[in-house]
Design an enzyme around this catalytic site. Structure first.
Site, PDB file in Angstrom:
ATOM      1  N   SER A 129       5.182  61.157 -37.342  1.00  0.00           N
ATOM      2  CA  SER A 129       5.738  62.497 -37.142  1.00  0.00           C
ATOM      3  C   SER A 129       6.749  62.498 -36.008  1.00  0.00           C
ATOM      4  CB  SER A 129       4.569  63.421 -36.790  1.00  0.00           C
ATOM      5  OG  SER A 129       5.034  64.637 -36.273  1.00  0.00           O
ATOM      6  N   TYR A 153      -3.341  65.462 -31.257  1.00  0.00           N
ATOM      7  CA  TYR A 153      -2.795  65.160 -32.589  1.00  0.00           C
ATOM      8  C   TYR A 153      -1.659  64.139 -32.474  1.00  0.00           C
ATOM      9  CZ  TYR A 153       0.206  65.523 -36.661  1.00  0.00           C
ATOM     10  OH  TYR A 153       1.004  65.202 -37.728  1.00  0.00           O
ATOM     11  N   LYS A 157      -1.038  59.944 -33.742  1.00  0.00           N
ATOM     12  CA  LYS A 157       0.114  59.333 -34.434  1.00  0.00           C
ATOM     13  C   LYS A 157       0.638  58.138 -33.621  1.00  0.00           C
ATOM     14  CE  LYS A 157       0.229  62.067 -37.982  1.00  0.00           C
ATOM     15  NZ  LYS A 157      -0.394  61.557 -39.218  1.00  0.00           N
TER      16      LYS A 157
HETATM   17  P1  NAD Z   1      -2.288  68.276 -45.541  1.00  0.00           P
HETATM   18  O1  NAD Z   1      -3.391  68.735 -44.659  1.00  0.00           O
HETATM   19  O2  NAD Z   1      -1.811  69.186 -46.610  1.00  0.00           O
HETATM   20  O3  NAD Z   1      -2.689  66.884 -46.221  1.00  0.00           O
HETATM   21  C1  NAD Z   1      -3.543  65.953 -45.597  1.00  0.00           C
HETATM   22  C2  NAD Z   1      -4.636  65.625 -46.593  1.00  0.00           C
HETATM   23  O4  NAD Z   1      -5.533  64.656 -46.019  1.00  0.00           O
HETATM   24  C3  NAD Z   1      -5.487  66.849 -46.959  1.00  0.00           C
HETATM   25  O5  NAD Z   1      -5.521  66.961 -48.371  1.00  0.00           O
HETATM   26  C4  NAD Z   1      -6.854  66.538 -46.378  1.00  0.00           C
HETATM   27  O6  NAD Z   1      -7.902  67.088 -47.162  1.00  0.00           O
HETATM   28  C5  NAD Z   1      -6.848  65.014 -46.373  1.00  0.00           C
HETATM   29  N1  NAD Z   1      -7.734  64.391 -45.375  1.00  0.00           N
HETATM   30  C6  NAD Z   1      -7.808  64.664 -44.061  1.00  0.00           C
HETATM   31  N2  NAD Z   1      -8.712  63.861 -43.472  1.00  0.00           N
HETATM   32  C7  NAD Z   1      -9.215  63.057 -44.446  1.00  0.00           C
HETATM   33  C8  NAD Z   1     -10.178  62.024 -44.462  1.00  0.00           C
HETATM   34  N3  NAD Z   1     -10.836  61.643 -43.367  1.00  0.00           N
HETATM   35  N4  NAD Z   1     -10.435  61.400 -45.634  1.00  0.00           N
HETATM   36  C9  NAD Z   1      -9.806  61.771 -46.777  1.00  0.00           C
HETATM   37  N5  NAD Z   1      -8.891  62.740 -46.819  1.00  0.00           N
HETATM   38  C10 NAD Z   1      -8.588  63.389 -45.664  1.00  0.00           C
HETATM   39  O7  NAD Z   1      -1.081  67.828 -44.608  1.00  0.00           O
HETATM   40  P2  NAD Z   1       0.410  67.390 -44.969  1.00  0.00           P
HETATM   41  O8  NAD Z   1       1.320  68.400 -44.387  1.00  0.00           O
HETATM   42  O9  NAD Z   1       0.537  67.036 -46.391  1.00  0.00           O
HETATM   43  O10 NAD Z   1       0.536  66.100 -44.059  1.00  0.00           O
HETATM   44  C11 NAD Z   1       0.320  64.795 -44.572  1.00  0.00           C
HETATM   45  C12 NAD Z   1       0.474  63.802 -43.435  1.00  0.00           C
HETATM   46  O11 NAD Z   1       1.766  63.939 -42.874  1.00  0.00           O
HETATM   47  C13 NAD Z   1      -0.504  64.005 -42.292  1.00  0.00           C
HETATM   48  O12 NAD Z   1      -0.902  62.742 -41.810  1.00  0.00           O
HETATM   49  C14 NAD Z   1       0.310  64.733 -41.250  1.00  0.00           C
HETATM   50  O13 NAD Z   1      -0.148  64.472 -39.953  1.00  0.00           O
HETATM   51  C15 NAD Z   1       1.682  64.122 -41.468  1.00  0.00           C
HETATM   52  N6  NAD Z   1       2.789  64.992 -41.038  1.00  0.00           N
HETATM   53  C16 NAD Z   1       2.852  66.270 -41.509  1.00  0.00           C
HETATM   54  C17 NAD Z   1       3.874  67.107 -41.071  1.00  0.00           C
HETATM   55  C18 NAD Z   1       3.940  68.533 -41.509  1.00  0.00           C
HETATM   56  O14 NAD Z   1       4.558  69.327 -40.806  1.00  0.00           O
HETATM   57  N7  NAD Z   1       3.380  68.917 -42.650  1.00  0.00           N
HETATM   58  C19 NAD Z   1       4.846  66.606 -40.188  1.00  0.00           C
HETATM   59  C20 NAD Z   1       4.761  65.297 -39.755  1.00  0.00           C
HETATM   60  C21 NAD Z   1       3.715  64.485 -40.187  1.00  0.00           C
HETATM   61  C1  WQD Z   2       8.965  75.462 -35.695  1.00  0.00           C
HETATM   62  C2  WQD Z   2       9.690  76.469 -34.796  1.00  0.00           C
HETATM   63  C3  WQD Z   2       8.254  77.389 -33.115  1.00  0.00           C
HETATM   64  C4  WQD Z   2       5.581  79.503 -35.844  1.00  0.00           C
HETATM   65  C5  WQD Z   2       4.839  71.141 -35.859  1.00  0.00           C
HETATM   66  C6  WQD Z   2       3.991  70.091 -35.208  1.00  0.00           C
HETATM   67  C7  WQD Z   2       4.600  68.746 -35.440  1.00  0.00           C
HETATM   68  C8  WQD Z   2       4.880  68.509 -36.925  1.00  0.00           C
HETATM   69  C9  WQD Z   2       5.625  69.618 -37.553  1.00  0.00           C
HETATM   70  C10 WQD Z   2       3.055  67.348 -37.886  1.00  0.00           C
HETATM   71  C11 WQD Z   2       9.321  76.319 -33.318  1.00  0.00           C
HETATM   72  C12 WQD Z   2       8.700  78.474 -34.075  1.00  0.00           C
HETATM   73  C13 WQD Z   2       6.600  78.738 -35.324  1.00  0.00           C
HETATM   74  C14 WQD Z   2       5.584  80.908 -35.600  1.00  0.00           C
HETATM   75  C15 WQD Z   2       7.642  80.651 -34.376  1.00  0.00           C
HETATM   76  N1  WQD Z   2       3.665  68.416 -37.687  1.00  0.00           N
HETATM   77  N2  WQD Z   2       7.607  79.297 -34.604  1.00  0.00           N
HETATM   78  N3  WQD Z   2       6.617  81.420 -34.885  1.00  0.00           N
HETATM   79  O1  WQD Z   2       6.253  73.035 -33.728  1.00  0.00           O
HETATM   80  O2  WQD Z   2       8.322  71.943 -34.694  1.00  0.00           O
HETATM   81  O3  WQD Z   2       6.130  71.092 -35.290  1.00  0.00           O
HETATM   82  O4  WQD Z   2       4.962  70.857 -37.267  1.00  0.00           O
HETATM   83  O5  WQD Z   2       3.277  66.275 -37.421  1.00  0.00           O
HETATM   84  O6  WQD Z   2       3.695  67.846 -34.940  1.00  0.00           O
HETATM   85  O7  WQD Z   2       3.916  70.343 -33.824  1.00  0.00           O
HETATM   86  O8  WQD Z   2       6.821  73.266 -36.193  1.00  0.00           O
HETATM   87  O9  WQD Z   2       6.780  75.124 -37.797  1.00  0.00           O
HETATM   88  O10 WQD Z   2       5.164  75.148 -35.854  1.00  0.00           O
HETATM   89  O11 WQD Z   2       7.575  75.509 -35.428  1.00  0.00           O
HETATM   90  O12 WQD Z   2       8.540  81.179 -33.719  1.00  0.00           O
HETATM   91  O13 WQD Z   2       4.662  81.644 -36.014  1.00  0.00           O
HETATM   92  O14 WQD Z   2       9.255  77.780 -35.177  1.00  0.00           O
HETATM   93  O15 WQD Z   2       8.183  77.881 -31.806  1.00  0.00           O
HETATM   94  O16 WQD Z   2      10.473  76.609 -32.584  1.00  0.00           O
HETATM   95  P1  WQD Z   2       6.914  72.370 -34.847  1.00  0.00           P
HETATM   96  P2  WQD Z   2       6.504  74.791 -36.379  1.00  0.00           P
END
Ligand code: NAD
Ligand code: WQD
Length: 348
Positions: A129, A153, A157
């Protein structure tokens, strides 16, 4: 029959979209998920969208911390590579429950890697991430930018990235690609699969969706005094379908290449969008007025984060196709069709 790829977390938001792209590209997808933050309906809908290739999706409800179950799965299926999405991702929850995050994300990953090693499967794509860049001193963030975790969190990562690097150093047969996603948003254009967070959403786009469908009264804008064009935070939003296609490119590189070691790529668009710009784009796409409550900064939030995308473009031959207009259009389409996510009454 194409190669078999294990997708952990494949019922989740990004996972379900990637499972669809995988089978469309001719792979067989074995999905493992404990459904902690997802619904099996997402996997069924991905299969429906895949048409004939839908039969190449196979679901197993397994927790990654259950090593025995993982081992059995690897013993019964020839798995070529793994795309590892499974993990908990709520920043605020990770501050309150750090041990849960270390147990689920880190122990889960170590189990997975150990079972892969035992079965001679040494190709992995890992969901990292942009959170690993913390509050970047300089933007765009390049893969060489300094790394800093702001919360448990983010530390999971960072630690998992380090574990992957150590593993590749210890044994050159491993090839691992770490993908650092920026802000994934949007949904499949069909509106059949999308983001369905449990409880009150933490992230901007799911919150916007819930205000538009009147599940929430207003969006709280966290911070209006940043040194940005309109005072609100800037992020690099990327359409989830583009992101999913990026995984197929990474997988191709793992499968084509010789010994790769551990490589890292940013997946973003390279463009920064403010909160107010996103609100305006969403209002335009949905035709709904989004009520705003202007508030102070959210603790731990960075001001401006966006990606340098040159490395992914050059080495993965991948580039995002969609802009924020399509991201908002597809988020809204998903939200209208499924106002209560996968629990929505059937509207077909
Ligand atoms: P999500 O929660 O929709 O998907 C994650 C999935 O993993 C879920 O279906 C959950 O049930 C499953 N899971 C969690 N722990 C588990 C375990 N111990 N065993 C089996 N399954 C398990 O999230 P997402 O947004 O699809 O994110 C997927 C990956 O990408 C995550 O690792 C997240 O940290 C990373 N990521 C997400 C974002 C984002 O903003 N969505 C950004 C950067 C990185
Ligand atoms: C985006 C912008 C907020 C909600 C998060 C995780 C990061 C990654 C992606 C997994 C920011 C603003 C948000 C609200 C707002 N996930 N905001 N009102 O913070 O960039 O990243 O998701 O890895 O680890 O931290 O994403 O969508 O929460 O925020 O004003 O109700 O929107 O302040 O500027 P962020 P976000």
């Amino acid at each position: 029959m194409g190669k078999t790829v294990l997708v952990t977390g494949g019922a989740g938001y990004i996972g379900s979209h990637t499972v669809l792209e995988l089978v469309k590209a001719g792979f067989k997808a074995v999905v493992v998920d404990n459904l902690d933050n997802s619904s099996e309906v997402a996997v069924k809908r991905a299969a429906e969208l895949a048409g004939d290739s839908g039969k190449n999706i196979d679901f197993h409800k397994i927790d990654l911390r259950d090593k025995e179950a993982l081992d059995k799965l690897f013993a019964s299926t020839a798995i070529e590579a793994v795309i590892h999405f499974a993990g908990l991702k709520a920043v605020g929850e990770s501050v309150k429950k750090p041990l849960l995050y270390y147990d689920n994300n880190i122990i889960g990953t170590v189990n997975l890697l150990d079972v892969m090693r035992a079965h001679g499967c040494k190709k992995l794509v890992f969901s990292s991430s942009a959170t690993v860049y913390g509050w970047p001193k300089e933007v765009p963030c390049t893969e060489e930018s300094p790394l800093f975790a702001m919360n448990p969190y983010g530390r999971t990562k960072l630690f998992i990235e380090e574990i992957c690097r150590d593993l590749c150093l210890s044994d050159p047969e491993w090839s691992i690609i770490l993908l650092r996603y920026f802000n994934p948003v949007g949904a499949h254009p069909s509106g059949l699969i999308g983001e369905d967070p449990r409880g009150i959403p933490n992230n901007l786009m799911p919150f916007l969706q819930q205000v538009a469908v009147e599940r929430m009264p207003a969006l709280t804008v966290f911070g209006t005094d940043y040194s940005t064009k309109d005072g609100t935070g800037i992020r690099d939003y990327i359409h989830v379908v583009d992101l999913s296609v990026g995984h197929i490119s990474a997988l191709q590189k793992l499968l084509d290449g010789s010994e790769l070691g551990c490589e890292v790529y940013n997946l973003g668009t390279g463009k920064g969008t403010s909160v107010l710009e996103m609100v305006a784009a969403f209002e335009k796409a949905s035709g709904k007025k989004i009520h705003l409550v202007l508030a102070g900064r959210r603790p731990g939030d960075a001001e401006t984060v966006y990606a340098s995308i040159a490395k992914a473009e050059k080495e993965l031959n991948w580039r995002a196709q969609f802009g924020i207009e399509e991201m908002c259009r597809d988020s809204w389409n998903w939200a209208c069709k499924n106002p209560w996510g996968y629990e929505s009454p059937d509207q077909s």
